[in-house]
Design an enzyme around this catalytic site. Structure first.
Site, short mmCIF file in Angstrom:
data_model
loop_
_atom_site.label_atom_id
_atom_site.label_comp_id
_atom_site.label_asym_id
_atom_site.label_seq_id
_atom_site.Cartn_x
_atom_site.Cartn_y
_atom_site.Cartn_z
N ARG A 12 1.12 -1.23 0.19
CA ARG A 12 0.20 -0.36 0.02
C ARG A 12 0.74 1.25 -0.37
NH1 ARG A 12 -2.22 -3.00 -1.36
NH2 ARG A 12 -4.09 -4.42 -0.73
N SER A 50 -11.30 0.34 3.02
CA SER A 50 -10.21 0.12 4.26
C SER A 50 -9.70 1.52 4.71
CB SER A 50 -9.29 -0.74 3.71
OG SER A 50 -9.41 -1.63 3.56
N GLU A 90 -5.05 4.28 5.66
CA GLU A 90 -4.91 3.57 4.33
C GLU A 90 -4.26 4.75 3.80
OE1 GLU A 90 -5.62 0.06 2.69
OE2 GLU A 90 -6.76 1.35 0.87
C1 LIG Z 1 -15.78 0.50 -2.09
C2 LIG Z 1 -14.51 1.65 -1.97
C3 LIG Z 1 -13.07 -0.28 -1.88
C4 LIG Z 1 -11.76 -0.49 -2.40
N1 LIG Z 1 -11.48 -1.71 -2.25
C5 LIG Z 1 -9.85 -1.19 -2.78
C6 LIG Z 1 -8.97 -2.04 -2.60
O1 LIG Z 1 -9.29 -3.46 -2.76
N2 LIG Z 1 -7.76 -2.21 -2.60
C7 LIG Z 1 -6.98 -1.06 -2.57
O2 LIG Z 1 -5.74 -1.06 -2.76
N3 LIG Z 1 -7.30 0.29 -3.07
C8 LIG Z 1 -8.69 0.20 -2.68
N4 LIG Z 1 -9.74 0.82 -2.57
C9 LIG Z 1 -9.24 2.34 -2.57
C10 LIG Z 1 -8.67 3.25 -3.74
O3 LIG Z 1 -10.32 2.67 -4.70
C11 LIG Z 1 -7.60 3.10 -4.59
O4 LIG Z 1 -6.76 3.32 -3.93
C12 LIG Z 1 -7.50 3.73 -5.68
O5 LIG Z 1 -6.83 3.75 -6.88
C13 LIG Z 1 -8.03 5.68 -5.16
O6 LIG Z 1 -8.37 5.69 -6.76
P1 LIG Z 1 -8.70 7.67 -7.33
O7 LIG Z 1 -8.85 7.75 -8.48
O8 LIG Z 1 -10.06 7.31 -6.33
O9 LIG Z 1 -6.88 8.17 -6.18
P2 LIG Z 1 -8.01 9.85 -5.28
O10 LIG Z 1 -8.82 9.18 -4.43
O11 LIG Z 1 -9.12 10.76 -6.54
O12 LIG Z 1 -7.01 10.31 -4.78
C14 LIG Z 1 -6.12 9.41 -3.73
C15 LIG Z 1 -4.62 9.86 -4.10
O13 LIG Z 1 -4.28 9.65 -4.82
C16 LIG Z 1 -3.72 10.60 -5.49
N5 LIG Z 1 -3.39 10.83 -7.13
C17 LIG Z 1 -5.09 10.69 -8.01
N6 LIG Z 1 -4.42 10.66 -9.66
C18 LIG Z 1 -3.63 11.25 -9.43
C19 LIG Z 1 -2.47 11.23 -10.57
N7 LIG Z 1 -2.69 10.93 -11.75
N8 LIG Z 1 -1.38 11.63 -9.68
C20 LIG Z 1 -0.72 11.66 -8.33
N9 LIG Z 1 -1.71 11.49 -8.10
C21 LIG Z 1 -2.38 11.15 -8.15
C22 LIG Z 1 -4.35 11.82 -4.99
O14 LIG Z 1 -3.46 12.96 -5.12
C23 LIG Z 1 -4.16 11.16 -3.76
O15 LIG Z 1 -3.01 12.03 -2.96
C24 LIG Z 1 -11.30 1.41 -2.08
C25 LIG Z 1 -11.83 2.56 -1.97
C26 LIG Z 1 -13.60 2.28 -1.97
C27 LIG Z 1 -14.45 3.19 -1.76
#
Ligand SMILES: Cc1cc2nc3c(=O)[nH]c(=O)nc-3n(C[C@H](O)[C@H](O)[C@H](O)COP(=O)(O)OP(=O)(O)OC[C@H]3O[C@@H](n4cnc5c(N)ncnc54)[C@H](O)[C@@H]3O)c2cc1C
Length: 351
Positions: free
Chosen positions: A172, A249, A342
């Protein structure tokens, strides 16, 4: 072979009012000073480069907790889309635009017979965010298939390609997490052309599939099974399921030393992590006395999964982080292990 989807958003455009909560899966967080959408990689670079003051890059908003006071700067929504396919023989290389919906990409990979990401079905958010915390689930992590990441380096003001080694992936984590220096523009995955999944590593998935750990199954079967398991835990975004109003999580499984582990009850679920031991955060939380559904002030532990903290409606970031701190302190008091969040915390702190 190249496949390019038409971007939904072209250019850089202001979003008004600049509310952030609707762009997060928790539905929490105050406004930004300015909110803009960037439709292509070039737009993303110019949006970040031209912004004055602090910049928050936001894609799916599924791994952030934004404070109630919002963000004192420019929030840039990553809305680039599309993928490009190269490679021959058994390997296919797919370069995915940062804003491309992750699960849409996984669904396409499964349909095309590209093996390697099927167990990551149903993870919300964008492809570009997957390297940030080395997204993982059900026995697969993106670090196993990422062949390269294109980033805009804000300090050097130039575009660079990161090798997997340079990404420094950990459980992570990566070189990118909790640092604002690099904006991911696209991610290249090296996948296998195969109708079968990678070896099923996760015992729960193997049980649900009725196979032994290490066996392979048809890609679509792996995807449907993982989606079913995830739905049962509120881990697939679903407007009708309040348990999915979360960041997934909230706590990472703590990785502790063998000596620290020796102090825990013998039945604590654990896995080797190099020389250290990874312990189930969900088990620690439950044993410390926090039940599913526990909460107050519009926020609670999910009724389906102990690790997910949810906004039941009317919650605030303050209430959510207060609940998280209570759980963290309770676990530390019971077991001497301190849980870490996380998600990325923006404009807020809970220490
Ligand atoms: C219901 C649910 C289930 C989930 N299950 C999992 C799982 O099984 N495993 C897991 O690992 N995660 C899980 N997650 C967490 C999440 O989905 C992941 O971490 C996902 O990759 C985040 O993507 P996002 O586009 O929503 O990022 P955001 O929430 O928009 O951003 C997260 C972070 O990444 C940065 N970021 C985003 N895009 C970029 C970019 N292009 N360049 C630089 N920085 C960037 C942002 O600045 C921020 O710091 C879950 C979340 C939810 C709500």
């Amino acid at each position: 072979m190249g496949v390019r989807l038409k971007p939904m958003v072209v250019g850089v455009r202001d979003v008004t009012p600049p509310l952030l909560a609707p762009h997060t899966t928790l539905g929490l967080g105050g406004p930004a000073e300015r909110l803009i959408e960037a439709g292509t990689a070039a737009d993303l670079v110019s949006a970040v480069r031209d912004a004055t003051g602090p910049v928050l890059v936001l894609a799916g908003g599924s791994n952030v907790v934004i404070g109630d006071a919002g963000f004192a700067g420019t929030a840039v929504l990553v809305r680039s889309e599309g993928l490009e396919v190269t490679g021959s023989g058994d390997e296919v290389r797919v370069t995915v635009a940062a804003g491309h919906d992750w699960d849409a990409f996984v669904a396409q990979a499964v349909a095309e017979g590209w093996s390697g990401v099927e167990c990551l079905s149903g993870v919300p958010g964008s492809a570009g965010a997957t390297p940030i915390q080395n997204v993982g689930a059900y026995g697969q992590e993106v670090s196993e298939t990422i062949a390269g990441v294109t980033v805009y380096d804000r300090e050097r003001d130039r575009i660079e390609k990161f090798t997997p080694a340079e990404c420094a992936f950990t459980y992570r984590g990566s070189v990118f997490k909790h640092r604002d220096r690099h904006v991911v523009l696209d991610v290249t995955f090296a996948l296998r052309r195969s109708p079968l999944s990678g070896p099923i590593r996760y015992a729960e998935t193997a049980r649900a599939l009725g196979v032994e750990v290490g066996e392979r199954v048809p890609l679509a079967v792996a995807r449907e099974t993982v989606l079913g398991l995830r739905r049962g835990k509120g881990m697939v975004l679903d407007a009708g399921d309040a348990d999915s109003r979360s960041v997934g999580s909230f706590f990472v499984n703590p990785v502790i030393s063998a000596e620290e582990f020796a102090g825990l009850p013998e039945d604590a679920p654990h896995w080797p992590e190099g020389e250290r031991v990874k312990v189930s955060a969900a088990w620690l939380i439950q044993r410390a006395g926090f039940e599913r559904g526990y909460g107050r002030d519009g926020v609670s532990i999910s009724t389906k999964h102990t690790l997910a903290l949810t906004n039941r409606g009317g919650g605030t970031a303050k209430a959510l982080l207060g609940l998280a701190a209570e759980i963290r302190d309770g676990v530390e008091k019971s077991f001497g292990v301190r849980l870490r969040p996380e998600p990325v915390l923006v404009g807020t702190d809970w220490s």
